[in-house]
Design an enzyme around this catalytic site. Structure first.
Site, short mmCIF file in Angstrom:
data_model
loop_
_atom_site.label_atom_id
_atom_site.label_comp_id
_atom_site.label_asym_id
_atom_site.label_seq_id
_atom_site.Cartn_x
_atom_site.Cartn_y
_atom_site.Cartn_z
N SER A 39 -0.82 -0.55 -16.02
CA SER A 39 -1.45 -0.79 -14.72
C SER A 39 -0.71 -0.14 -13.55
O SER A 39 -1.31 0.13 -12.52
CB SER A 39 -1.58 -2.30 -14.47
OG SER A 39 -0.34 -2.95 -14.64
N ASP A 316 1.53 -7.61 -5.64
CA ASP A 316 1.11 -8.78 -6.40
C ASP A 316 2.27 -9.18 -7.31
O ASP A 316 3.41 -8.75 -7.11
CB ASP A 316 -0.18 -8.52 -7.18
CG ASP A 316 -0.05 -7.44 -8.24
OD1 ASP A 316 1.09 -7.06 -8.58
OD2 ASP A 316 -1.09 -6.96 -8.74
N HIS A 319 3.29 -5.70 -9.39
CA HIS A 319 3.11 -4.33 -8.92
C HIS A 319 3.66 -4.15 -7.51
O HIS A 319 3.50 -5.01 -6.65
CB HIS A 319 1.62 -3.95 -8.94
CG HIS A 319 0.99 -4.10 -10.28
ND1 HIS A 319 0.18 -5.17 -10.61
CD2 HIS A 319 1.07 -3.32 -11.39
CE1 HIS A 319 -0.22 -5.05 -11.87
NE2 HIS A 319 0.32 -3.94 -12.36
#
Length: 361
Positions: A39, A316, A319
């Protein structure tokens, strides 16, 4: 006459400085950029691959860009900034987008990707599957384009986070065995990228201090401390990753690589927030919970959103913010050997592969 000559000289110097600011590539054109990973490098592949709810396609992801773009960030991620630095003006697209133009490269990264794909994982693409996808499409680009392209890779975080969740009582021997297994598979896939895909220039980030992620601090209720078990595996992985890449250049003489010390850079920012312009390096900008680390982008979660993303290291629970990503990209591109070795991406781009035998590509 002298005045005109001075003007001509000035223009010549200005022109030379302008061209010098662009990365030197042996072909004279910006190299292609291909990215692989999870991600942290995903630019939207997940929404084309999985039918699961996709938080990164929802507000407040993309807050700094005024709209979500499928990136797990408030704005741009590291490959976006590196792409610009090497001369690519448009972000490289997710390869799974059927409408994507692949003339400047592509992203193969998918959220949740691991080096070791378990049978229970059906909503992501492992590193090996990403490499297979690249090999399948490789004829879209010439041998020369693939040889001069930059291949950015960040993978392995979920291998260790998943292991910690499923084996919370694993001893050191079991932890080390897992690291060895991950690196063996990683090395195998890197060799396939080289031999079957024609990759010659690798830009690899080592793993950050995963045990210090806000989501780990929150889920494992370890308070202000980092999770030692995860960080031990990460440290061991990073030490051996350097040796794996170096060893690959012995049989594959045409292989070049840049290895960026993400772990060191993130750790320094966690420990010295003010030095790097942060007010918070242990809590997320977006989310809920003790570390504000869960639920960002979920419509059924009442997430909090910080008022100024640039003051946070993490957007978040796992990340980093756009500010952090830009800092990392600049260091990856032009940092010294204490941060990125044996060469940075700027120098990697300038390494020629034109003297290789045709059969090696």
């Amino acid at each position: 006459m002298a005045k005109n000559r001075n003007i001509i000289i000035f223009i010549g110097v200005l022109t030379s400085l302008t061209f010098a600011s662009f990365p030197a590539n042996v072909s004279g054109e910006p190299p292609l950029l291909f990215t692989f990973g999870d991600s942290s490098y995903d630019v939207g592949n997940t929404k084309f691959f999985s039918s699961e709810y996709y938080p990164a396609a929802m507000w407040p992801y993309g807050e700094s860009l005024d709209k979500p773009s499928g990136r797990w960030c408030d704005g741009n991620i590291v490959p976006d900034f590196v792409g610009r630095l090497i001369g690519i003006h448009e972000p490289i697209p997710p390869v799974l987008d059927p409408k994507a133009g692949l003339s400047h490269g592509a992203s193969f990264a998918v959220a949740g990707a691991t080096v070791l794909l378990s049978q229970s994982q059906s909503d992501t693409m492992s590193f090996g599957q990403q490499v297979s996808k690249f090999v399948e499409l490789s004829k879209k680009w010439s041998d020369k384009e693939r040889g001069e392209a930059v291949y950015m890779i960040y993978i392995g975080a979920d291998d260790y986070l998943n292991f910690a969740k499923s084996h919370p009582n694993a001893n050191r021997v079991e932890q080390l065995a897992h690291v060895v297994t991950v690196l063996q598979r990683f090395s195998r896939e890197m060799m396939r990228l080289y031999k079957s895909g024609g990759a010659r220039k690798l830009a690899v980030q080592n793993l950050g201090p995963l045990g210090c992620l806000p989501i780990v601090r929150q889920e494992f209720t370890i308070g202000g401390s980092c999770m030692e078990m995860v960080n031990f595996m990460v440290t061991t992985h990073n030490e051996r990753l350097s040796r794996v890449l170096s060893a690959m250049t012995v049989p594959y003489r045409s292989l070049r690589y840049s290895l960026f010390d993400l772990n060191g850079e993130i750790t320094r920012r966690i420990n010295e927030p003010a030095r790097y312009g942060y007010t918070d390096t242990t809590t997320s900008c977006c989310g809920t919970g003790s570390r504000n680390a869960y639920g960002c982008g979920y419509s059924n979660v009442h997430s909090k959103l910080c008022s100024y993303q640039k003051s946070f290291l993490f957007f978040d629970g796992r990340h980093t913010t756009e500010k952090t990503n830009e800092d990392i990209a600049n260091l990856f591109y032009s940092g010294d050997k204490h941060i990125v070795s044996p060469v940075n991406i700027r120098d990697l781009v300038g390494k020629s592969v034109t003297n290789l035998p045709v059969q090696e590509i």
